[in-house]
Design a protein around this motif. Structure first.
Motif, PDB file in Angstrom:
ATOM      1  N   SER A 266      34.274  37.426  35.694  1.00 19.43           N
ATOM      2  CA  SER A 266      35.622  37.178  36.217  1.00 19.43           C
ATOM      3  C   SER A 266      35.753  37.576  37.677  1.00 19.43           C
ATOM      4  N   THR A 267      34.852  38.431  38.153  1.00 20.94           N
ATOM      5  CA  THR A 267      34.949  38.819  39.554  1.00 20.94           C
ATOM      6  C   THR A 267      33.715  38.433  40.349  1.00 20.94           C
ATOM      7  N   ALA A 268      32.752  37.818  39.700  1.00 24.09           N
ATOM      8  CA  ALA A 268      31.553  37.395  40.435  1.00 24.09           C
ATOM      9  C   ALA A 268      31.934  36.324  41.439  1.00 24.09           C
TER      10      ALA A 268
ATOM     11  N   LYS B 224      29.151  29.626  46.927  1.00 22.40           N
ATOM     12  CA  LYS B 224      29.983  30.795  46.674  1.00 22.40           C
ATOM     13  C   LYS B 224      31.341  30.347  46.158  1.00 22.40           C
ATOM     14  N   HIS B 225      31.779  31.002  45.128  1.00 22.64           N
ATOM     15  CA  HIS B 225      33.136  30.809  44.625  1.00 22.64           C
ATOM     16  C   HIS B 225      33.462  31.970  43.711  1.00 22.64           C
ATOM     17  N   LYS B 226      34.724  32.110  43.442  1.00 25.63           N
ATOM     18  CA  LYS B 226      35.168  33.190  42.583  1.00 25.63           C
ATOM     19  C   LYS B 226      35.708  32.597  41.303  1.00 25.63           C
ATOM     20  N   HIS B 227      35.330  33.175  40.213  1.00 24.36           N
ATOM     21  CA  HIS B 227      35.882  32.776  38.927  1.00 24.36           C
ATOM     22  C   HIS B 227      37.148  33.592  38.724  1.00 24.36           C
TER      23      HIS B 227
ATOM     24  N   SER C 153      42.813  39.808  51.092  1.00 31.41           N
ATOM     25  CA  SER C 153      42.673  41.129  50.478  1.00 31.41           C
ATOM     26  C   SER C 153      41.872  41.040  49.181  1.00 31.41           C
ATOM     27  N   GLN C 154      42.199  40.070  48.350  1.00 31.81           N
ATOM     28  CA  GLN C 154      41.469  39.889  47.102  1.00 31.81           C
ATOM     29  C   GLN C 154      39.999  39.561  47.377  1.00 31.81           C
ATOM     30  N   HIS C 155      39.765  38.719  48.369  1.00 32.34           N
ATOM     31  CA  HIS C 155      38.401  38.323  48.720  1.00 32.34           C
ATOM     32  C   HIS C 155      37.574  39.532  49.164  1.00 32.34           C
ATOM     33  N   ILE C 156      38.148  40.343  50.027  1.00 30.03           N
ATOM     34  CA  ILE C 156      37.427  41.526  50.518  1.00 30.03           C
ATOM     35  C   ILE C 156      37.135  42.490  49.369  1.00 30.03           C
ATOM     36  N   LYS C 157      38.145  42.736  48.530  1.00 27.43           N
ATOM     37  CA  LYS C 157      37.988  43.711  47.448  1.00 27.43           C
ATOM     38  C   LYS C 157      37.031  43.238  46.360  1.00 27.43           C
ATOM     39  N   SER C 158      36.824  41.943  46.253  1.00 28.09           N
ATOM     40  CA  SER C 158      35.927  41.462  45.197  1.00 28.09           C
ATOM     41  C   SER C 158      34.640  40.896  45.783  1.00 28.09           C
TER      42      SER C 158
ATOM     43  N   VAL D 100      32.846  43.029  48.814  1.00 28.78           N
ATOM     44  CA  VAL D 100      32.292  44.276  48.284  1.00 28.78           C
ATOM     45  C   VAL D 100      31.099  43.973  47.377  1.00 28.78           C
ATOM     46  N   HIS D 101      31.238  42.976  46.519  1.00 31.00           N
ATOM     47  CA  HIS D 101      30.137  42.604  45.618  1.00 31.00           C
ATOM     48  C   HIS D 101      28.891  42.217  46.398  1.00 31.00           C
ATOM     49  N   ASP D 102      29.063  41.331  47.381  1.00 33.08           N
ATOM     50  CA  ASP D 102      27.913  40.860  48.153  1.00 33.08           C
ATOM     51  C   ASP D 102      27.238  41.989  48.931  1.00 33.08           C
ATOM     52  N   ILE D 103      28.015  42.871  49.521  1.00 35.33           N
ATOM     53  CA  ILE D 103      27.432  44.000  50.258  1.00 35.33           C
ATOM     54  C   ILE D 103      26.648  44.897  49.305  1.00 35.33           C
ATOM     55  N   ARG D 104      27.218  45.172  48.143  1.00 33.61           N
ATOM     56  CA  ARG D 104      26.509  46.001  47.154  1.00 33.61           C
ATOM     57  C   ARG D 104      25.224  45.341  46.683  1.00 33.61           C
TER      58      ARG D 104
END
Length: 105
Positions: free
Chosen positions: A4-6, A13-16, A74-79, A82-86
């Motif tokens: 759901s957050t990938a 790239k896209h967000k589910h 904001s949602q993009h940065i928080k999901s 952050v995911h891609d950097i991690r």
């Protein structure tokens, strides 16, 4: 992160989005209000309303779009960011910088 957050599937790239989640509902609510405002401006133009009144409404739509963009960013940065950097994908930072450049101009 779960599905759901990938934000990445292969090279596209896209967000589910969780369509039951509050973030999704908030974005959709904002878009529905903006859509209604645009229809209202159309009626104002059709009814030959005073230009200043129309421009005032256009300004309100621009502000509403700005708020939508800010919430989505904001949602993009928080999901996604952050995911891609991690995950070790630092290219997301360059993508974000380019995006912010477009938003500022």
């Amino acid at each position: 992160m779960d599905k759901s957050t990938a934000c990445c599937c292969g090279t596209v790239k896209h967000k589910h989005r969780d369509k039951e989640g509050k973030e999704y509902k908030s974005l959709m609510s904002r878009l529905n209000r903006i859509e209604g405002q645009v229809r209202g401006i159309r009626r104002m133009v059709e009814d030959d309303r005073y230009c200043v009144d129309i421009m005032t409404q256009v300004s309100a739509i621009q502000a509403a779009l700005g708020a939508f963009n800010q919430e989505l960013l904001s949602q993009h940065i928080k999901s996604c960011v952050v995911h891609d950097i991690r995950e070790g994908d630092d290219e997301v930072v360059d993508e974000l910088v380019k995006l912010l450049g477009k938003m500022v101009h």
